[in-house]
Design a protein around this motif. Structure first.
Motif, PDB file in Angstrom:
ATOM      1  N   ILE A 238       0.821  -1.205   0.000  1.00  0.00           N
ATOM      2  CA  ILE A 238       0.000   0.000   0.000  1.00  0.00           C
ATOM      3  C   ILE A 238       0.855   1.255   0.000  1.00  0.00           C
ATOM      4  O   ILE A 238       0.629   2.184  -0.781  1.00  0.00           O
ATOM      5  CB  ILE A 238      -0.963  -0.018   1.209  1.00  0.00           C
ATOM      6  CG1 ILE A 238      -2.005  -1.142   1.042  1.00  0.00           C
ATOM      7  CG2 ILE A 238      -1.650   1.338   1.365  1.00  0.00           C
ATOM      8  CD1 ILE A 238      -2.918  -1.311   2.240  1.00  0.00           C
ATOM      9  N   ARG A 239       1.845   1.318   0.877  1.00  0.00           N
ATOM     10  CA  ARG A 239       2.632   2.550   0.992  1.00  0.00           C
ATOM     11  C   ARG A 239       3.446   2.834  -0.263  1.00  0.00           C
ATOM     12  O   ARG A 239       3.533   3.973  -0.715  1.00  0.00           O
ATOM     13  CB  ARG A 239       3.544   2.463   2.227  1.00  0.00           C
ATOM     14  CG  ARG A 239       2.769   2.593   3.533  1.00  0.00           C
ATOM     15  CD  ARG A 239       3.543   2.060   4.718  1.00  0.00           C
ATOM     16  NE  ARG A 239       2.723   2.142   5.913  1.00  0.00           N
ATOM     17  CZ  ARG A 239       1.726   1.295   6.196  1.00  0.00           C
ATOM     18  NH1 ARG A 239       1.440   0.317   5.375  1.00  0.00           N
ATOM     19  NH2 ARG A 239       1.012   1.434   7.296  1.00  0.00           N
ATOM     20  N   ARG A 240       4.044   1.805  -0.818  1.00  0.00           N
ATOM     21  CA  ARG A 240       4.820   2.026  -2.034  1.00  0.00           C
ATOM     22  C   ARG A 240       3.896   2.456  -3.165  1.00  0.00           C
ATOM     23  O   ARG A 240       4.235   3.338  -3.953  1.00  0.00           O
ATOM     24  CB  ARG A 240       5.574   0.758  -2.419  1.00  0.00           C
ATOM     25  CG  ARG A 240       6.464   0.976  -3.645  1.00  0.00           C
ATOM     26  CD  ARG A 240       7.390  -0.201  -3.885  1.00  0.00           C
ATOM     27  NE  ARG A 240       8.274   0.115  -5.023  1.00  0.00           N
ATOM     28  CZ  ARG A 240       8.273  -0.548  -6.175  1.00  0.00           C
ATOM     29  NH1 ARG A 240       7.430  -1.546  -6.361  1.00  0.00           N
ATOM     30  NH2 ARG A 240       9.104  -0.220  -7.136  1.00  0.00           N
ATOM     31  N   ALA A 241       2.727   1.842  -3.266  1.00  0.00           N
ATOM     32  CA  ALA A 241       1.784   2.219  -4.317  1.00  0.00           C
ATOM     33  C   ALA A 241       1.339   3.669  -4.157  1.00  0.00           C
ATOM     34  O   ALA A 241       1.233   4.412  -5.142  1.00  0.00           O
ATOM     35  CB  ALA A 241       0.574   1.284  -4.298  1.00  0.00           C
ATOM     36  N   LEU A 242       1.100   4.092  -2.918  1.00  0.00           N
ATOM     37  CA  LEU A 242       0.703   5.483  -2.695  1.00  0.00           C
ATOM     38  C   LEU A 242       1.819   6.440  -3.097  1.00  0.00           C
ATOM     39  O   LEU A 242       1.552   7.527  -3.627  1.00  0.00           O
ATOM     40  CB  LEU A 242       0.329   5.692  -1.228  1.00  0.00           C
ATOM     41  CG  LEU A 242      -1.000   5.094  -0.773  1.00  0.00           C
ATOM     42  CD1 LEU A 242      -1.148   5.216   0.740  1.00  0.00           C
ATOM     43  CD2 LEU A 242      -2.176   5.765  -1.481  1.00  0.00           C
ATOM     44  N   GLY A 243       3.069   6.051  -2.875  1.00  0.00           N
ATOM     45  CA  GLY A 243       4.185   6.893  -3.305  1.00  0.00           C
ATOM     46  C   GLY A 243       4.259   7.012  -4.814  1.00  0.00           C
ATOM     47  O   GLY A 243       4.511   8.098  -5.357  1.00  0.00           O
ATOM     48  N   ILE A 245       1.720   6.707  -6.882  1.00  0.00           N
ATOM     49  CA  ILE A 245       0.579   7.529  -7.290  1.00  0.00           C
ATOM     50  C   ILE A 245       0.910   9.011  -7.117  1.00  0.00           C
ATOM     51  O   ILE A 245       0.652   9.833  -8.004  1.00  0.00           O
ATOM     52  CB  ILE A 245      -0.670   7.145  -6.477  1.00  0.00           C
ATOM     53  CG1 ILE A 245      -1.141   5.738  -6.868  1.00  0.00           C
ATOM     54  CG2 ILE A 245      -1.795   8.160  -6.681  1.00  0.00           C
ATOM     55  CD1 ILE A 245      -2.182   5.162  -5.927  1.00  0.00           C
ATOM     56  N   ALA A 246       1.490   9.357  -5.982  1.00  0.00           N
ATOM     57  CA  ALA A 246       1.811  10.760  -5.719  1.00  0.00           C
ATOM     58  C   ALA A 246       2.842  11.281  -6.717  1.00  0.00           C
ATOM     59  O   ALA A 246       2.719  12.402  -7.224  1.00  0.00           O
ATOM     60  CB  ALA A 246       2.327  10.915  -4.286  1.00  0.00           C
ATOM     61  N   VAL A 274      -6.320   6.590  -1.309  1.00  0.00           N
ATOM     62  CA  VAL A 274      -5.972   7.447  -2.445  1.00  0.00           C
ATOM     63  C   VAL A 274      -6.731   8.770  -2.322  1.00  0.00           C
ATOM     64  O   VAL A 274      -7.957   8.760  -2.180  1.00  0.00           O
ATOM     65  CB  VAL A 274      -6.309   6.757  -3.772  1.00  0.00           C
ATOM     66  CG1 VAL A 274      -6.073   7.694  -4.951  1.00  0.00           C
ATOM     67  CG2 VAL A 274      -5.470   5.485  -3.928  1.00  0.00           C
ATOM     68  N   PRO A 275      -6.046   9.896  -2.382  1.00  0.00           N
ATOM     69  CA  PRO A 275      -6.747  11.178  -2.197  1.00  0.00           C
ATOM     70  C   PRO A 275      -7.881  11.411  -3.185  1.00  0.00           C
ATOM     71  O   PRO A 275      -8.966  11.846  -2.794  1.00  0.00           O
ATOM     72  CB  PRO A 275      -5.625  12.213  -2.369  1.00  0.00           C
ATOM     73  CG  PRO A 275      -4.382  11.485  -1.980  1.00  0.00           C
ATOM     74  CD  PRO A 275      -4.581  10.079  -2.451  1.00  0.00           C
ATOM     75  N   GLU A 276      -7.636  11.132  -4.461  1.00  0.00           N
ATOM     76  CA  GLU A 276      -8.673  11.324  -5.477  1.00  0.00           C
ATOM     77  C   GLU A 276      -8.901  10.007  -6.198  1.00  0.00           C
ATOM     78  O   GLU A 276      -7.975   9.436  -6.771  1.00  0.00           O
ATOM     79  CB  GLU A 276      -8.254  12.412  -6.478  1.00  0.00           C
ATOM     80  CG  GLU A 276      -8.099  13.783  -5.845  1.00  0.00           C
ATOM     81  CD  GLU A 276      -7.751  14.854  -6.870  1.00  0.00           C
ATOM     82  OE1 GLU A 276      -7.916  14.591  -8.081  1.00  0.00           O
ATOM     83  OE2 GLU A 276      -7.287  15.931  -6.460  1.00  0.00           O
ATOM     84  N   LEU A 277     -10.144   9.562  -6.174  1.00  0.00           N
ATOM     85  CA  LEU A 277     -10.503   8.277  -6.775  1.00  0.00           C
ATOM     86  C   LEU A 277     -11.684   8.526  -7.712  1.00  0.00           C
ATOM     87  O   LEU A 277     -12.838   8.404  -7.329  1.00  0.00           O
ATOM     88  CB  LEU A 277     -10.866   7.273  -5.679  1.00  0.00           C
ATOM     89  CG  LEU A 277     -10.838   5.795  -6.060  1.00  0.00           C
ATOM     90  CD1 LEU A 277      -9.429   5.331  -6.404  1.00  0.00           C
ATOM     91  CD2 LEU A 277     -11.407   4.947  -4.930  1.00  0.00           C
ATOM     92  N   ASP A 278     -11.361   8.881  -8.955  1.00  0.00           N
ATOM     93  CA  ASP A 278     -12.381   9.309  -9.902  1.00  0.00           C
ATOM     94  C   ASP A 278     -12.985   8.166 -10.710  1.00  0.00           C
ATOM     95  O   ASP A 278     -14.010   8.346 -11.361  1.00  0.00           O
ATOM     96  CB  ASP A 278     -11.790  10.335 -10.879  1.00  0.00           C
ATOM     97  CG  ASP A 278     -11.313  11.593 -10.172  1.00  0.00           C
ATOM     98  OD1 ASP A 278     -11.929  11.966  -9.151  1.00  0.00           O
ATOM     99  OD2 ASP A 278     -10.322  12.194 -10.622  1.00  0.00           O
TER     100      ASP A 278
END
Length: 347
Positions: A238-243, A245-246, A274-278
């Motif tokens: 999760i953390r690596r994926a969020l990095g 994405i950012a 995820v901050p924005e999930l469109d």
């Protein structure tokens, strides 16, 4: 507890705590073989290893053809999810898409019925033995089933060259595509097909060019995609994926790798952070399994799945346990991949 932060190239940063020992992992490891409702990705069953950490159950399930180097990111993800609390959640339910394998048009409605309330369908195209006319017929059947307000995205898994992709996108455009996922295999080809079809207004999404790349940010840096498909297990957690994405700065779709509900819980918690999930996410794939490891699977209800951890049912773990040979194969694989991950951590 493991509190490793991992760089985008897979290395462990200096503030990483030691990995769990192999004995710790093996002490709770269970290997299951789950049948699929419909043949998918060329397989009829899904094998997975489940592990229990301090934070709960987690999953290690790289596809059997993946080598130990590629599988090490999947083990990092499993350890991260089982030994770390997830990041704060921004939502408690994740809208998901239906997934339509390479079935004949007459089977489309039955597949969609397994995804109640889903307003979006991802349709597999460009299969090795599939023709474009078969793909068109399948997508047409999905459009007829969803109606004009439904959303359709197609996934070619890199199965076309640039000319084939251009021809196929033109043939499928009348069905009002939300986007085309991984139409071509390489980043250079993605950039070229995006350039050729830009006037059509159909976005290009990258999946394999993110999760199977040495540099998952290369596709974004090359301007080869309009959005990214992000999967927690192949990207190291999760953390690596969020990095990623950012750093990529592109819209994302959080998806799964045909996980059990334990693995889908990891994906759901990533999507929740995820901050924005469109876009609707590809996390409804438990509906493609004919069996799962829990009597409360993360299958779509009203077009969404909840964000929660999953506790496997001991009776189901026993019922779908792999035989001795397959269990030994997974245990040996875990040992090799753990050694590779330990070596990377030490480096």
């Amino acid at each position: 507890m493991l509190r490793a932060r991992r760089c985008h190239d897979g290395r462990v940063t200096d503030d990483a705590a030691p990995l769990p020992t192999l004995d710790d992992l093996l002490s709770t490891a269970r290997v299951v073989v789950l049948p699929l409702v419909t043949r998918f990705r060329g397989i009829d069953v899904r094998e997975a290893m489940l592990l229990e950490g301090p934070e709960g159950w987690t999953e290690f399930s790289p596809f059997v053809e993946y080598d130990d180097h590629e599988a090490s990111a999947w083990l990092a993800a499993a350890i991260d999810f089982g030994w770390n609390a997830p990041p704060p959640a921004l939502r408690d339910r994740i809208p998901v898409n239906a997934t339509v394998p390479a079935v004949d048009p007459d089977s489309v409605r039955a597949v969609l019925a397994r995804f109640p309330g889903c307003r979006t369908a991802k349709v597999k195209v460009a299969g090795g033995d599939e023709t474009l006319s078969a793909d068109v017929a399948r997508v047409r059947a999905v459009r007829e089933a969803l109606g004009p307000e439904g959303r359709i995205r197609v996934d070619a898994n890199g199965g076309w060259n640039v000319d084939e992709a251009e021809h196929a996108i033109h043939a499928l455009a009348p069905f009002d595509l939300e986007y085309v996922e991984q139409p071509c295999a390489s980043i250079e080809e993605l950039a070229e097909i995006r350039r050729r079809t830009k006037y059509m207004g159909i976005p290009i999404a990258a999946d394999e060019s993110v999760r199977r790349a040495e540099d998952p940010l290369a596709v974004a840096e090359a301007g080869a995609a309009d959005l990214l498909v992000i999967k927690a297990q192949p990207l190291g957690g999760i953390r690596r994926a969020l990095g990623i994405i950012a750093d990529a700065g592109l819209p994302v779709v959080v998806s799964s790798a045909l996980d059990t509900s334990v693995g889908l819980a990891m994906g759901a918690m990533l999507a929740a952070s995820v901050p924005e999930l469109d876009y609707d996410c590809g996390l409804g794939t438990a509906a493609l399994l004919a069996a799962d490891v829990t009597h409360a699977p993360l299958v779509p209800e009203d077009g969404a799945i909840p964000v929660r951890r999953v506790l496997p049912d001991p009776e189901l773990l026993d019922r779908y346990a792999a035989d001795a040979d397959r269990t030994d194969w997974w245990f040996e694989r875990l040992g090799r991949v753990h050694a590779a991950l330990s070596e990377a951590s030490a480096g």
